[in-house]
Design a protein around this motif. Sequence first.
Motif, short mmCIF file in Angstrom:
data_model
loop_
_atom_site.label_atom_id
_atom_site.label_comp_id
_atom_site.label_asym_id
_atom_site.label_seq_id
_atom_site.Cartn_x
_atom_site.Cartn_y
_atom_site.Cartn_z
N ALA A 57 -13.91 2.19 -6.61
CA ALA A 57 -12.73 3.03 -6.84
C ALA A 57 -11.54 2.50 -6.05
O ALA A 57 -10.41 2.47 -6.55
N TRP A 58 -11.77 2.10 -4.80
CA TRP A 58 -10.69 1.52 -3.98
C TRP A 58 -10.10 0.30 -4.66
O TRP A 58 -8.89 0.10 -4.67
N LEU A 59 -10.96 -0.54 -5.23
CA LEU A 59 -10.49 -1.76 -5.88
C LEU A 59 -9.64 -1.43 -7.11
O LEU A 59 -8.57 -2.01 -7.30
N ALA A 105 -5.58 -2.10 -7.18
CA ALA A 105 -5.12 -3.10 -8.14
C ALA A 105 -3.92 -2.62 -8.93
O ALA A 105 -3.22 -3.43 -9.57
N SER A 106 -3.65 -1.32 -8.88
CA SER A 106 -2.50 -0.76 -9.59
C SER A 106 -1.26 -0.64 -8.71
O SER A 106 -0.25 -0.07 -9.14
N LYS A 107 -1.31 -1.19 -7.48
CA LYS A 107 -0.19 -1.06 -6.54
C LYS A 107 0.54 -2.38 -6.36
O LYS A 107 -0.04 -3.45 -6.54
N THR A 108 1.79 -2.28 -5.98
CA THR A 108 2.55 -3.48 -5.63
C THR A 108 2.18 -3.92 -4.22
O THR A 108 1.50 -3.20 -3.48
N GLN A 109 2.65 -5.09 -3.86
CA GLN A 109 2.37 -5.60 -2.51
C GLN A 109 2.88 -4.64 -1.45
O GLN A 109 2.21 -4.39 -0.44
N LYS A 110 4.06 -4.07 -1.66
CA LYS A 110 4.65 -3.15 -0.69
C LYS A 110 3.85 -1.86 -0.60
O LYS A 110 3.60 -1.33 0.50
N TRP A 135 -5.77 6.57 -3.17
CA TRP A 135 -4.98 7.28 -4.17
C TRP A 135 -3.84 6.39 -4.66
O TRP A 135 -3.44 5.45 -3.99
N PHE A 136 -3.36 6.68 -5.86
CA PHE A 136 -2.35 5.85 -6.50
C PHE A 136 -1.00 6.01 -5.82
O PHE A 136 -0.69 7.06 -5.24
N ALA A 137 -0.19 4.96 -5.92
CA ALA A 137 1.17 4.99 -5.39
C ALA A 137 2.14 5.41 -6.50
O ALA A 137 1.73 5.71 -7.62
#
Length: 273
Positions: free
Chosen positions: A17-19, A23-28, A37-39
């Motif tokens: 789940a962490w992966l 994987a849906s987040k930007t580098q920042k 949780w999602f950004a």
Amino acid sequence: MTVLTGLVLLYALVPLAWLVINASKTQKDLFSSFGLWFAGDFALWDNITTTLTYQDGIFARWFFNTLLYVVVGAGGATFLALLGGYGLAKFNFPGKRAVFAIVIGAVAVPGTALAVPTFLMFSKMGLTDTPWAVIIPSLIAPFGLYLMWTFAAEAVPGELIEAAQIDGAGPFRTFFKVAIPLLGPGIVTVLLFTMVATWNNYFLPLIMLRDPDWYPLTLGLNAWNSQSSTAGGEAIFNLVITGSLLTILPLVIAFLFLQRYWQSGLAAGSVKE
């Protein structure tokens, strides 16, 4: 038991789940948001596109390299284990007990212990930094041979082989026409084990390969991850995480489709009548 099973399930699924989430987040956003949780920005598709095009699309080259090592190495190891296991299970010959002892001993030896001697031998042969340096060692699967040996001993009745011989079938025809259909679950089980071992192989390619064009995915992603610690290197942790997600997808799909064969193959040979 239910609580224990739930804890094991969490232990297995939380990293996955962490992966997926990261994987849906930007580098920042990787460093400014909660890890589970999602950004604000859903960047999964952008990360996938960038991963596949970064450094002139070398990730695709690493993927096909890994596929080559798996198809030739794991496929060849499965076929050799099938031949050897069937022969050891159904034919009697002098030294059979010695072969059994050697196979059991080989299962107990970790692959990392053989990596350096293998490198020295391949270096003398001039095969280092070539695909053969990864493929040839992958063809040897002692555990797969032992598993196929025990499976063939129970799955292929001796009476059936004798009936095929009475009907005029030779050893090879008996093997391909009679034995292989009965050995299907065992073949799939050995194939899964060898495929996962080859797909996740890291240490052997690390010492054998220098040319990035021949890297498997494990070595390539580690090279990307190490960029942040090199002088002038670019930190691309979002691409490393996305690449890791893309790397495990084929294994997850393979296990989901072949799970029933894998389970029946593991149980074979555990009970004797």
